[in-house]
Design a protein around this motif. Sequence first.
Motif, PDB file in Angstrom:
ATOM      1  N   LEU A  76      -6.643 -50.586 -48.902  1.00  0.00           N
ATOM      2  CA  LEU A  76      -5.441 -49.922 -48.412  1.00  0.00           C
ATOM      3  C   LEU A  76      -5.799 -48.939 -47.294  1.00  0.00           C
ATOM      4  CD1 LEU A  76      -2.464 -49.261 -48.406  1.00  0.00           C
ATOM      5  CD2 LEU A  76      -2.804 -47.835 -50.433  1.00  0.00           C
ATOM      6  N   ALA A  77      -6.927 -48.258 -47.430  1.00  0.00           N
ATOM      7  CA  ALA A  77      -7.388 -47.356 -46.363  1.00  0.00           C
ATOM      8  C   ALA A  77      -7.579 -48.123 -45.064  1.00  0.00           C
ATOM      9  CB  ALA A  77      -8.689 -46.666 -46.780  1.00  0.00           C
ATOM     10  N   LYS A  78      -8.105 -49.339 -45.159  1.00  0.00           N
ATOM     11  CA  LYS A  78      -8.306 -50.157 -43.968  1.00  0.00           C
ATOM     12  C   LYS A  78      -6.967 -50.538 -43.332  1.00  0.00           C
ATOM     13  CE  LYS A  78     -11.602 -53.334 -44.074  1.00  0.00           C
ATOM     14  NZ  LYS A  78     -12.616 -52.812 -43.160  1.00  0.00           N
ATOM     15  N   VAL A  79      -5.966 -50.846 -44.164  1.00  0.00           N
ATOM     16  CA  VAL A  79      -4.642 -51.177 -43.642  1.00  0.00           C
ATOM     17  C   VAL A  79      -4.031 -49.968 -42.942  1.00  0.00           C
ATOM     18  CG1 VAL A  79      -2.299 -51.914 -44.242  1.00  0.00           C
ATOM     19  CG2 VAL A  79      -4.252 -52.950 -45.403  1.00  0.00           C
ATOM     20  N   ILE A  80      -4.166 -48.800 -43.555  1.00  0.00           N
ATOM     21  CA  ILE A  80      -3.651 -47.567 -42.942  1.00  0.00           C
ATOM     22  C   ILE A  80      -4.310 -47.337 -41.588  1.00  0.00           C
ATOM     23  CG2 ILE A  80      -3.607 -45.043 -43.154  1.00  0.00           C
ATOM     24  CD1 ILE A  80      -3.400 -45.484 -46.222  1.00  0.00           C
ATOM     25  N   LYS A  81      -5.603 -47.541 -41.536  1.00  0.00           N
ATOM     26  CA  LYS A  81      -6.359 -47.341 -40.297  1.00  0.00           C
ATOM     27  C   LYS A  81      -5.869 -48.259 -39.182  1.00  0.00           C
ATOM     28  CE  LYS A  81     -11.104 -47.720 -38.517  1.00  0.00           C
ATOM     29  NZ  LYS A  81     -12.519 -47.974 -38.893  1.00  0.00           N
ATOM     30  N   GLU A  82      -5.551 -49.482 -39.547  1.00  0.00           N
ATOM     31  CA  GLU A  82      -5.192 -50.497 -38.551  1.00  0.00           C
ATOM     32  C   GLU A  82      -3.724 -50.421 -38.115  1.00  0.00           C
ATOM     33  OE1 GLU A  82      -6.311 -53.942 -40.711  1.00  0.00           O
ATOM     34  OE2 GLU A  82      -8.474 -53.550 -40.529  1.00  0.00           O
ATOM     35  N   ASN A  83      -2.950 -49.517 -38.726  1.00  0.00           N
ATOM     36  CA  ASN A  83      -1.518 -49.417 -38.413  1.00  0.00           C
ATOM     37  C   ASN A  83      -1.160 -47.990 -38.016  1.00  0.00           C
ATOM     38  OD1 ASN A  83      -0.025 -52.131 -39.256  1.00  0.00           O
ATOM     39  ND2 ASN A  83      -1.676 -51.763 -40.716  1.00  0.00           N
ATOM     40  N   PRO A  84      -1.192 -47.677 -36.722  1.00  0.00           N
ATOM     41  CA  PRO A  84      -0.940 -46.310 -36.258  1.00  0.00           C
ATOM     42  C   PRO A  84       0.529 -45.908 -36.236  1.00  0.00           C
ATOM     43  CG  PRO A  84      -1.371 -47.746 -34.392  1.00  0.00           C
ATOM     44  CD  PRO A  84      -1.595 -48.577 -35.626  1.00  0.00           C
ATOM     45  N   GLY A  85       1.414 -46.778 -36.684  1.00  0.00           N
ATOM     46  CA  GLY A  85       2.838 -46.491 -36.623  1.00  0.00           C
ATOM     47  C   GLY A  85       3.300 -45.401 -37.574  1.00  0.00           C
ATOM     48  N   LYS A  86       2.507 -45.126 -38.610  1.00  0.00           N
ATOM     49  CA  LYS A  86       2.868 -44.082 -39.570  1.00  0.00           C
ATOM     50  C   LYS A  86       1.783 -43.009 -39.589  1.00  0.00           C
ATOM     51  CE  LYS A  86       4.980 -47.523 -42.655  1.00  0.00           C
ATOM     52  NZ  LYS A  86       4.879 -48.183 -43.974  1.00  0.00           N
ATOM     53  N   HIS A  87       2.213 -41.752 -39.464  1.00  0.00           N
ATOM     54  CA  HIS A  87       1.283 -40.643 -39.634  1.00  0.00           C
ATOM     55  C   HIS A  87       1.200 -40.328 -41.129  1.00  0.00           C
ATOM     56  CE1 HIS A  87      -0.065 -36.448 -39.905  1.00  0.00           C
ATOM     57  NE2 HIS A  87      -0.767 -36.743 -38.828  1.00  0.00           N
TER      58      HIS A  87
END
Length: 254
Positions: A106-117
């Motif tokens: 999930l951390a990797k998904v968050i990293k790859e998606n800059p649309g959400k802070h």
Amino acid sequence: MLNKRMEFILEELEEKNSIRVTDISKLLECSEVTVRNDIQKLEEMGLLNRVHGGATKAGASVAVFYNSETVNKNADKKQLIAQKAYEYIDDNDTIILDDASTSYYLAKVIKENPGKHVLVITNSLMAAGELSNVKHVDLFLLGGQVGGKLSSTMGDVTIKNLEECHADKAFISAHGVNFDAGITSIGSPQMQIKKTILKVSKEVYLLVDSSKFGGGYVLTVSPLSEIKKIITDSEIKKEYLEMARQREVAIDIV
């Protein structure tokens, strides 16, 4: 003299801070041995740091060691679960990630998606390694003694740090899911961390692949009534889905 593969590796590192040999091998359609050889040469030139399974940018000197078998087991399912979990994160949420391998994905998904802070609180060194220096993430790494298969902080210091936190959502995993007992664990340190996460989070999502359901257990973390939703893969047995329905446990299948 850099070949085109080496240039590509450096470009990926510039963008992502870290790379995996398996990923580069697929992208370049070459063998993992070839990629490792290129990484070794680039390290000798001082252009990157080699770590287990890949490389990090030069200057990123902290390498996190982990049990690769644990991380890679059912990796395809964990990736799908992580992608679904990301849908429940809203812009500007404060979230907690535990030290599970699914939380790492999930951390990797968050990293790859800059649309959400996102403000991320975690005791996982692996998750922290992925999210450090990511512009759209405010990272808080919990203190404490480092241990476990997946390199995480734990113990009294970690729990005390956690007790001072407040999160909109938490994403955790478990050793097992038993519809009579609840979320189960085999280790007391990890169990205490999860219990504290439940206390300081408005909503808790349980990320578990289908192999986690059923079976025996040693320790119980919490009843399933304390979980907002379970996210699992499509190989979950029908009998467990029926148990979830009977007990009114919300569950997402990916």
